[in-house]
Scaffold this active site. Structure first.
Site, PDB file in Angstrom:
ATOM      1  N   ASN A 178      -6.523   0.332   6.981  1.00 18.47           N
ATOM      2  CA  ASN A 178      -6.121  -0.320   8.234  1.00 18.47           C
ATOM      3  C   ASN A 178      -4.647  -0.735   8.263  1.00 18.47           C
ATOM      4  O   ASN A 178      -4.081  -0.894   9.340  1.00 18.47           O
ATOM      5  CB  ASN A 178      -7.024  -1.552   8.450  1.00 18.47           C
ATOM      6  CG  ASN A 178      -6.451  -2.525   9.453  1.00 18.47           C
ATOM      7  OD1 ASN A 178      -6.544  -2.304  10.661  1.00 18.47           O
ATOM      8  ND2 ASN A 178      -5.815  -3.591   8.982  1.00 18.47           N
ATOM      9  N   TYR A 219       5.270   6.605  14.790  1.00 17.99           N
ATOM     10  CA  TYR A 219       3.934   5.986  14.796  1.00 17.99           C
ATOM     11  C   TYR A 219       2.871   7.006  15.221  1.00 17.99           C
ATOM     12  O   TYR A 219       1.819   7.135  14.581  1.00 17.99           O
ATOM     13  CB  TYR A 219       3.956   4.791  15.749  1.00 17.99           C
ATOM     14  CG  TYR A 219       2.686   3.982  15.777  1.00 17.99           C
ATOM     15  CD1 TYR A 219       2.372   3.104  14.750  1.00 17.99           C
ATOM     16  CD2 TYR A 219       1.793   4.086  16.848  1.00 17.99           C
ATOM     17  CE1 TYR A 219       1.205   2.346  14.783  1.00 17.99           C
ATOM     18  CE2 TYR A 219       0.626   3.332  16.891  1.00 17.99           C
ATOM     19  CZ  TYR A 219       0.347   2.459  15.857  1.00 17.99           C
ATOM     20  OH  TYR A 219      -0.818   1.724  15.888  1.00 17.99           O
ATOM     21  N   ALA A 220       3.152   7.743  16.294  1.00 19.33           N
ATOM     22  CA  ALA A 220       2.174   8.736  16.779  1.00 19.33           C
ATOM     23  C   ALA A 220       1.936   9.815  15.730  1.00 19.33           C
ATOM     24  O   ALA A 220       0.794  10.249  15.526  1.00 19.33           O
ATOM     25  CB  ALA A 220       2.667   9.354  18.085  1.00 19.33           C
ATOM     26  N   ALA A 221       3.010  10.240  15.056  1.00 19.40           N
ATOM     27  CA  ALA A 221       2.857  11.266  14.010  1.00 19.40           C
ATOM     28  C   ALA A 221       1.986  10.725  12.868  1.00 19.40           C
ATOM     29  O   ALA A 221       1.114  11.432  12.344  1.00 19.40           O
ATOM     30  CB  ALA A 221       4.225  11.696  13.490  1.00 19.40           C
ATOM     31  N   SER A 222       2.199   9.459  12.508  1.00 17.41           N
ATOM     32  CA  SER A 222       1.402   8.887  11.411  1.00 17.41           C
ATOM     33  C   SER A 222      -0.066   8.802  11.811  1.00 17.41           C
ATOM     34  O   SER A 222      -0.964   9.078  11.007  1.00 17.41           O
ATOM     35  CB  SER A 222       1.936   7.503  11.017  1.00 17.41           C
ATOM     36  OG  SER A 222       1.640   6.523  12.004  1.00 17.41           O
ATOM     37  N   LYS A 223      -0.320   8.432  13.070  1.00 18.03           N
ATOM     38  CA  LYS A 223      -1.702   8.239  13.507  1.00 18.03           C
ATOM     39  C   LYS A 223      -2.408   9.580  13.777  1.00 18.03           C
ATOM     40  O   LYS A 223      -3.612   9.710  13.547  1.00 18.03           O
ATOM     41  CB  LYS A 223      -1.733   7.343  14.749  1.00 18.03           C
ATOM     42  CG  LYS A 223      -1.245   5.924  14.486  1.00 18.03           C
ATOM     43  CD  LYS A 223      -2.107   5.222  13.450  1.00 18.03           C
ATOM     44  CE  LYS A 223      -1.706   3.787  13.199  1.00 18.03           C
ATOM     45  NZ  LYS A 223      -2.562   3.130  12.182  1.00 18.03           N
ATOM     46  N   VAL A 264       0.808  -1.230   0.000  1.00 19.74           N
ATOM     47  CA  VAL A 264       0.000   0.000   0.000  1.00 19.74           C
ATOM     48  C   VAL A 264       0.843   1.282   0.000  1.00 19.74           C
ATOM     49  O   VAL A 264       0.308   2.373  -0.087  1.00 19.74           O
ATOM     50  CB  VAL A 264      -1.003   0.030   1.185  1.00 19.74           C
ATOM     51  CG1 VAL A 264      -2.089  -1.015   0.994  1.00 19.74           C
ATOM     52  CG2 VAL A 264      -0.303  -0.110   2.520  1.00 19.74           C
ATOM     53  N   SER A 309      -5.027   5.528  16.030  1.00 12.48           N
ATOM     54  CA  SER A 309      -4.644   4.921  17.308  1.00 12.48           C
ATOM     55  C   SER A 309      -4.791   5.962  18.401  1.00 12.48           C
ATOM     56  O   SER A 309      -4.640   7.170  18.163  1.00 12.48           O
ATOM     57  CB  SER A 309      -3.185   4.468  17.251  1.00 12.48           C
ATOM     58  OG  SER A 309      -2.712   4.183  18.560  1.00 12.48           O
TER      59      SER A 309
END
Ligand code: NAP
Length: 249
Positions: free
Chosen positions: A92, A157-161, A67, A144
């Protein structure tokens, strides 16, 4: 008339080969939707998905797709549109590459942003173009609670979410007048391959921060995604639903 929530719909689920995505695929098949799931590998129990689909008078298809790759996402989505309407899209697919920022490489940063955030842009761009022409459709992004609260060791991860939340609200505003809804869910701690690698002590600490006192099963995320995707949520758009046992309240 069927009372199934997604009766006769066609859905696309990214990252449907395991974990939360697999639970979403199963819930959607049970709710009367045909499903195409996109991932790099096929679900271990794809045969049981086919049996579930057949039992519900729908189809399930796995298409290999990274993806993060623009050309393959576009080709897969265009092929799906050529086969029939896309009613529902679930973004997802996701990965983690945790570490304190001092030790995080640019590659760790980019891999997580590309898989968790850029993929939703790529998939939604083609899908939304199709949905607005039909003046119908529902997109649900899997963010998230970390995107809302932050978490040390997970800046990428937090930045992406968190990015997915801004993306959700902005896209919701762009397409609302054309009858397309865009929402997000923000799960807390869910038992999947992604969280399996969290060591015992950290796991106990995390659990202690959850008011409901336990982690979630993937099915507890899938049921809310199903609700948001369906016409039961016909007046909800631009919303982020936390599914975290109270962790982020
Ligand atoms: P998981 O069990 O590791 O599953 C991740 C899925 O993403 C797999 O199907 C994987 O398929 C797919 N994927 C990863 N990279 C991909 C790529 N480049 N192209 C296509 N597919 C790709 O993780 P999970 O826990 O179910 O997580 C699902 C989503 O929920 C993620 O977005 C995650 O961030 C989010 N989430 C999870 C938790 C949790 O506690 N588990 C909490 C909050 C949010 P292949 O490997 O076959 O490609």
């Amino acid at each position: 008339m069927s009372d199934k929530l997604l009766n006769g719909k066609n859905s696309i689920v990214t990252g449907g080969s395991k974990g939360i995505g697999l639970a979403i695929v199963k819930a959607f098949l049970g709710a009367g939707s045909s499903v195409e799931y996109l991932s790099r590998s096929k679900a271990d129990d794809h045969a049981s998905l086919e049996a579930l689909a057949a039992g519900n008078g729908v189809t399930v298809r796995w298409t290999t797709c990274d993806v993060t790759d623009e050309a393959s996402v576009e080709a897969v989505l265009e092929a799906a549109v050529a086969r029939g309407p896309i009613d529902v899209v679930i973004n997802n697919a996701g990965v983690t590459r945790d570490g304190l920022i001092f030790r995080m490489t640019l590659e760790d940063w980019k891999a997580v942003i590309d898989t968790n955030l850029t993929s939703a842009f790529l998939v939604s761009r083609t899908a939304a173009r199709h949905m607005i022409k039909r003046r119908a459709g529902s997109i649900v992004n899997v963010s998230s609670v970390v995107g809302i609260m932050g978490n040390g060791g997970q800046t990428n991860y937090a930045a992406s979410k968190a990015g997915l939340i801004g993306f959700t609200k902005s896209l919701a505003r762009e397409v609302a007048s054309r009858g397309v809804r865009v929402n997000a869910v923000a799960p807390g701690f869910v038992e999947t391959a992604m969280t399996e690698k969290i060591p015992g002590e950290a796991r106990d600490k995390l659990k202690a921060s959850i008011p409901l006192g336990r982690t979630a099963a993937p099915e507890e995320i899938a049921s809310v995604v199903l609700f948001l995707a369906s016409d039961m949520a016909s007046y909800i758009t631009g919303e982020v639903v936390k599914i975290d046992g109270g962790m982020g309240m």
